[in-house]
Design an enzyme around this catalytic site. Structure first.
Site, PDB file in Angstrom:
ATOM      1  N   SER A  24       6.911 -40.390 -46.741  1.00 29.14           N
ATOM      2  CA  SER A  24       7.382 -41.396 -47.853  1.00 29.14           C
ATOM      3  C   SER A  24       8.969 -41.993 -47.214  1.00 29.14           C
ATOM      4  CB  SER A  24       7.031 -41.672 -48.928  1.00 29.14           C
ATOM      5  OG  SER A  24       7.720 -42.275 -49.567  1.00 29.14           O
ATOM      6  N   TYR A  30       5.612 -36.355 -56.523  1.00 30.71           N
ATOM      7  CA  TYR A  30       5.328 -37.326 -55.100  1.00 30.71           C
ATOM      8  C   TYR A  30       7.073 -36.933 -54.068  1.00 30.71           C
ATOM      9  CZ  TYR A  30       4.355 -40.490 -52.020  1.00 30.71           C
ATOM     10  OH  TYR A  30       3.808 -41.610 -50.223  1.00 30.71           O
TER      11      TYR A  30
END
Length: 246
Positions: free
Chosen positions: A144, A157
């Site tokens: 990501s 995250y």
């Protein structure tokens, strides 16, 4: 006409929905036999139905990736049945909380790291011998942009994806002189449940579908893919090399 991934065995984690589901379908279309893992049996059965409609085949493995012994058993089962693994797509991941760091409990942080980092570490440990038995082992991990942007309010995250990137890059260096190729894939904003959770006010029609993204993952799984330790950015359609900060 022979399909490009005919007779190849592909393990896809988080295959019951989103990018994992779409990638499993795309790999099956290309001829691979899919070994699909996810926590939800129902989602896996839907995937199996779709793959069968394509004339493909799948092995369904309901598995919570925090079960490290379960990953080891999966590796042993693949060794016994196939003696190799050609493709590993490490897609499974969790978003975790959207909150300032000081408001996040340690257990919550550890839960995100367990899925996004530790599970992939265990997959690497257990699947590397099988991938090395392939004539062209290929591993792709879904990352990501949060990893390098250090995005605020999703620190577990972001940190987990940064750790995953470093883990994959180290593995790529360790295996650079083998037939195994290890790379990262950044899909960017995609029309998935995770994205909707993070950005509830966003119009999903403005985002690409997982099926569109998956078409760019498949070539990275093919025997003729030669790059390793690289980062494919879907938004810019470019393959990037890592470099030290300026």
């Amino acid at each position: 006409m022979t399909k490009p991934l005919a007779d190849r065995i592909a393990l896809v984690t988080g295959a019951s929905r989103g990018i994992g589901y779409a990638t499993a379908i795309a790999l099956a279309k290309a001829g691979a036999h899919i070994v699909a893992t996810a926590r939800t049996q129902g989602g896996l059965e839907e995937l199996d139905d779709e793959i069968r409609k394509l004339g493909g085949s799948a092995t369904l493995v309901p598995l919570n990736l925090t079960d490290s012994d379960g990953i080891a058993r999966l590796g042993a089962g693949l060794h016994e049945r196939y003696g190799k693994l050609d493709i590993l797509v490490g897609n499974a991941g969790v978003l975790g909380p959207s909150s300032p760091i000081g408001h996040i409990e340690l257990k919550t942080f550890n839960d995100v790291m367990a899925v996004n980092v530790s599970a992939n570490f265990q997959l690497i440990r257990c699947m590397e011998p099988l991938l090395k038995q392939s004539d062209a082992g290929r591993a792709v991990f879904i990352t990501s942009g949060a990893a390098n942007k250090a995005t605020a309010y999703v620190s577990p995250y972001a940190a987990s994806k940064a750790a995953l990137e470093t883990l994959a890059r180290a593995w790529a260096q360790e295996t650079a002189n083998t037939k195994l190729r290890v790379n990262l894939f950044n899909p960017g904003p995609v029309r998935t449940r995770m994205r909707a959770t993070l950005m509830p006010g966003e119009d999903p029609e403005t985002l690409d579908r997982p099926e569109q993204v998956a078409e760019f993952i498949v070539p990275m799984c093919a025997p003729d893919w030669t790059e390793t330790g690289k980062f494919y950015d879907y938004k810019t359609r470019s393959l990037m090399s890592f470099r030290s900060p300026a």
